[in-house]
Design a protein around this motif. Structure first.
Motif, PDB file in Angstrom:
ATOM      1  N   UNK A  50       0.849  -1.182   0.000  1.00  0.00           N
ATOM      2  CA  UNK A  50       0.000   0.000   0.000  1.00  0.00           C
ATOM      3  C   UNK A  50       0.888   1.236   0.000  1.00  0.00           C
ATOM      4  N   UNK A  51       0.320   2.340  -0.446  1.00  0.00           N
ATOM      5  CA  UNK A  51       1.084   3.579  -0.589  1.00  0.00           C
ATOM      6  C   UNK A  51       0.960   4.445   0.654  1.00  0.00           C
ATOM      7  N   UNK A  52       2.094   4.949   1.119  1.00  0.00           N
ATOM      8  CA  UNK A  52       2.127   5.949   2.189  1.00  0.00           C
ATOM      9  C   UNK A  52       2.714   7.239   1.633  1.00  0.00           C
ATOM     10  N   UNK A  53       2.043   8.351   1.868  1.00  0.00           N
ATOM     11  CA  UNK A  53       2.563   9.640   1.426  1.00  0.00           C
ATOM     12  C   UNK A  53       3.388  10.260   2.540  1.00  0.00           C
ATOM     13  N   UNK A  54       4.635  10.600   2.226  1.00  0.00           N
ATOM     14  CA  UNK A  54       5.538  11.189   3.214  1.00  0.00           C
ATOM     15  C   UNK A  54       5.525  12.712   3.142  1.00  0.00           C
ATOM     16  N   UNK A 100       3.881  16.189   0.664  1.00  0.00           N
ATOM     17  CA  UNK A 100       3.063  16.653  -0.444  1.00  0.00           C
ATOM     18  C   UNK A 100       3.950  17.369  -1.463  1.00  0.00           C
ATOM     19  N   UNK A 101       3.402  17.591  -2.646  1.00  0.00           N
ATOM     20  CA  UNK A 101       4.145  18.305  -3.682  1.00  0.00           C
ATOM     21  C   UNK A 101       4.483  19.714  -3.207  1.00  0.00           C
ATOM     22  N   UNK A 102       5.754  20.090  -3.316  1.00  0.00           N
ATOM     23  CA  UNK A 102       6.193  21.417  -2.910  1.00  0.00           C
ATOM     24  C   UNK A 102       6.488  21.573  -1.436  1.00  0.00           C
ATOM     25  N   UNK A 103       6.205  20.564  -0.629  1.00  0.00           N
ATOM     26  CA  UNK A 103       6.500  20.643   0.802  1.00  0.00           C
ATOM     27  C   UNK A 103       8.003  20.534   1.026  1.00  0.00           C
ATOM     28  N   UNK A 104       8.537  21.339   1.951  1.00  0.00           N
ATOM     29  CA  UNK A 104       9.964  21.289   2.252  1.00  0.00           C
ATOM     30  C   UNK A 104      10.293  19.950   2.893  1.00  0.00           C
ATOM     31  N   UNK A 105      11.224  19.236   2.263  1.00  0.00           N
ATOM     32  CA  UNK A 105      11.611  17.909   2.732  1.00  0.00           C
ATOM     33  C   UNK A 105      12.755  17.993   3.734  1.00  0.00           C
ATOM     34  N   UNK A 106      13.636  18.945   3.528  1.00  0.00           N
ATOM     35  CA  UNK A 106      14.789  19.099   4.408  1.00  0.00           C
ATOM     36  C   UNK A 106      15.645  20.248   3.914  1.00  0.00           C
ATOM     37  N   UNK A 162      10.473  18.459  -3.376  1.00  0.00           N
ATOM     38  CA  UNK A 162      10.264  17.536  -4.489  1.00  0.00           C
ATOM     39  C   UNK A 162       9.223  18.136  -5.426  1.00  0.00           C
ATOM     40  N   UNK A 163       9.307  17.787  -6.710  1.00  0.00           N
ATOM     41  CA  UNK A 163       8.381  18.350  -7.683  1.00  0.00           C
ATOM     42  C   UNK A 163       7.095  17.540  -7.806  1.00  0.00           C
ATOM     43  N   UNK A 164       7.018  16.456  -7.052  1.00  0.00           N
ATOM     44  CA  UNK A 164       5.782  15.681  -7.012  1.00  0.00           C
ATOM     45  C   UNK A 164       5.638  15.097  -5.617  1.00  0.00           C
ATOM     46  N   UNK A 165       4.461  14.621  -5.262  1.00  0.00           N
ATOM     47  CA  UNK A 165       4.296  14.044  -3.933  1.00  0.00           C
ATOM     48  C   UNK A 165       5.287  12.906  -3.694  1.00  0.00           C
ATOM     49  N   UNK A 166       5.773  12.826  -2.487  1.00  0.00           N
ATOM     50  CA  UNK A 166       6.729  11.778  -2.119  1.00  0.00           C
ATOM     51  C   UNK A 166       5.942  10.630  -1.499  1.00  0.00           C
ATOM     52  N   UNK A 167       5.852   9.537  -2.213  1.00  0.00           N
ATOM     53  CA  UNK A 167       5.107   8.375  -1.752  1.00  0.00           C
ATOM     54  C   UNK A 167       6.020   7.159  -1.754  1.00  0.00           C
ATOM     55  N   UNK A 168       5.764   6.253  -0.843  1.00  0.00           N
ATOM     56  CA  UNK A 168       6.556   5.032  -0.751  1.00  0.00           C
ATOM     57  C   UNK A 168       5.610   3.853  -0.549  1.00  0.00           C
ATOM     58  N   UNK A 210      12.880   4.066  -2.306  1.00  0.00           N
ATOM     59  CA  UNK A 210      12.656   5.265  -3.114  1.00  0.00           C
ATOM     60  C   UNK A 210      13.961   6.025  -3.270  1.00  0.00           C
ATOM     61  N   UNK A 211      14.181   6.536  -4.461  1.00  0.00           N
ATOM     62  CA  UNK A 211      15.339   7.389  -4.734  1.00  0.00           C
ATOM     63  C   UNK A 211      14.869   8.433  -5.745  1.00  0.00           C
ATOM     64  N   UNK A 212      14.719   9.687  -5.305  1.00  0.00           N
ATOM     65  CA  UNK A 212      14.173  10.701  -6.194  1.00  0.00           C
ATOM     66  C   UNK A 212      14.902  12.027  -6.005  1.00  0.00           C
ATOM     67  N   UNK A 213      14.898  12.889  -7.029  1.00  0.00           N
ATOM     68  CA  UNK A 213      15.622  14.163  -6.937  1.00  0.00           C
ATOM     69  C   UNK A 213      14.920  15.176  -6.058  1.00  0.00           C
ATOM     70  N   UNK A 214      15.726  16.056  -5.465  1.00  0.00           N
ATOM     71  CA  UNK A 214      15.230  17.194  -4.699  1.00  0.00           C
ATOM     72  C   UNK A 214      15.779  18.471  -5.325  1.00  0.00           C
TER      73      UNK A 214
END
Length: 403
Positions: free
Chosen positions: A284-288, A290-296, A312-318, A361-365
């Motif tokens: 199942x998908x968990x959203x960590x 939202x799009x545009x939210x500061x990740x770090x 991130x330019x899209x929602x971060x989901x795992x 997951x491995x995605x650009x920031x």
């Protein structure tokens, strides 16, 4: 980009002493407990997160058979995308293409007529839907002059896409001692084709095609299994056994499956469907974020600010196993400190999320603000701080290089 061992160790050490980290693009092996497949080599990937849900000998070199035609199609798609070809472009079916891939060759064929021009759109359907070897050779010769030249184009495109362990020697998938791929690379290729050419990709989902008054069904059994499948390609030669690259969508989630080395077509259909069914059911998908939210944040050198917010330019989901309490951890990796100036929107780091001991997951920031060059005093202070920690990293690097 995989770093040498010393650089990886140095990066981890630098993170501990000064908050810096040098990214290592090393995908950890995904081990799915409680699931097995009869396929000698297999992989299951989530398209949204690029997470590997299951793998078995995923980096083992194997013959691709007609699954190589996905790479052939990608080269053609790229020519269309760049305006060098269009659907109305015509290619002649040479005697060589007819003899090697025509109806009398014993392999899959479009049954095109020798020395007859065929539109590119029809050749693509002959290649993808009917798995025609004559179509593959006609496209290769029409684009590159010879199939050998076209194979060089395939390898160049494969390198650009990031297929690091695959070598192509022909456009058809016919057996060749040097033509080897891995199921991981084939999954990457499928994902790239789906994301880059959404309109052209639809051809992979067509269930039949008629040419020269001969109607042929698509050889992909998943298309007829009512599981949301919309591509990609099967393959079978003596060197490879039965293989399949497949993709299916359920509830807005796309999974990509690759299997190879099975003994029968029935086994190929059963194992690929079993993997897809398990993937859709077990995770199942968990959203960590939202799009545009500061990740770090990332540390900045020589700028008008000391740290830079990352988004991130899209929602971060795992994807996580259903009902599983497995720990999910995340880290931001980058070569740092980042040097000013930095433009807002620039890719400057990566977010890596792990589920237990598996990379999920491995995605650009991206930079969320512009960073201007700092004042002279700010740059001097940053230089002093970098000097005070840099000698430690250099000394440690010399130490590990000598091990």
């Amino acid at each position: 980009m995989r770093q040498p061992r010393a650089a990886r160790v140095l990066a981890a050490f630098a993170f501990m002493v000064s908050g810096l980290f040098l990214a290592s693009q090393v995908t950890q092996e995904a081990r799915a407990q409680g699931f097995q497949t009869a396929a000698p080599t297999a992989i299951l990937m989530d398209a949204g997160s690029h997470a590997v849900l299951f793998e078995k000998s995923a980096d083992e070199p194997t013959a691709p058979a007609s699954m190589a035609k996905v790479m052939t199609a990608e080269v053609v798609f790229n020519e269309i995308k760049n305006g060098r070809l269009n659907f109305d472009s015509e290619f002649m079916l040479s005697e060589n293409a007819w003899r090697k891939g025509g109806g009398g060759s014993g392999g899959s064929s479009m049954f095109a007529k020798v020395n007859t021009p065929v539109r590119l759109e029809d050749l693509l359907r002959g290649l993808i839907v009917q798995s025609g070897n004559d179509a593959a050779i006609a496209l290769a010769e029409g684009i590159a002059g010879t199939e050998e030249n076209f194979a060089r184009m395939m390898n160049e495109r494969a390198k650009q896409i990031g297929l690091t362990k695959s070598t192509f020697r022909n456009a058809t998938g016919y057996g060749h001692p040097e033509q080897k791929v891995t199921v991981r690379d084939l999954a990457k290729l499928a994902l790239y084709v789906i994301e880059t050419y959404p309109d052209l990709y639809k051809i992979f989902g067509e269930r039949e095609f008629t040419w020269n008054k001969i109607r042929q069904q698509n050889r992909n059994p998943l298309l007829f299994a009512d599981i949301g499948a919309d591509g990609l390609k099967t393959g079978n030669i003596d060197e490879s056994g039965y293989g399949l690259i497949g993709s299916a969508v359920q509830n807005d989630q796309r999974l990509i499956v690759v299997v190879n080395g099975l003994k029968t077509a029935k086994d190929r259909a059963a194992e690929s469907r079993k993997l897809l069914d398990w993937g859709f059911r077990a995770f199942e998908t968990q959203q960590l974020f939202t799009e545009g939210q500061v990740v770090g944040e990332a540390q900045v050198f020589g700028g008008n600010m000391r740290s830079l917010p990352l988004v991130a330019k899209k929602p971060v989901r795992v994807l996580v196993p259903r009902g599983d309490g497995e720990r999910v951890t995340a880290r931001i990796v980058y070569t740092g400190p980042l040097k000013a100036p930095i433009q807002k929107g620039a890719e400057v780091a990566r977010l890596q999320v792990s589920r237990g001991d598996m990379q999920a997951l491995d995605m650009p920031l991206y930079a969320n603000e512009d960073v201007q060059q700092g004042t002279l005093s700010q740059r001097a202070l940053d230089g002093l701080l970098e000097f005070s920690t840099g000698w430690v990293r250099r000394a440690f690097s010399s130490l590990v290089e000598s091990i």
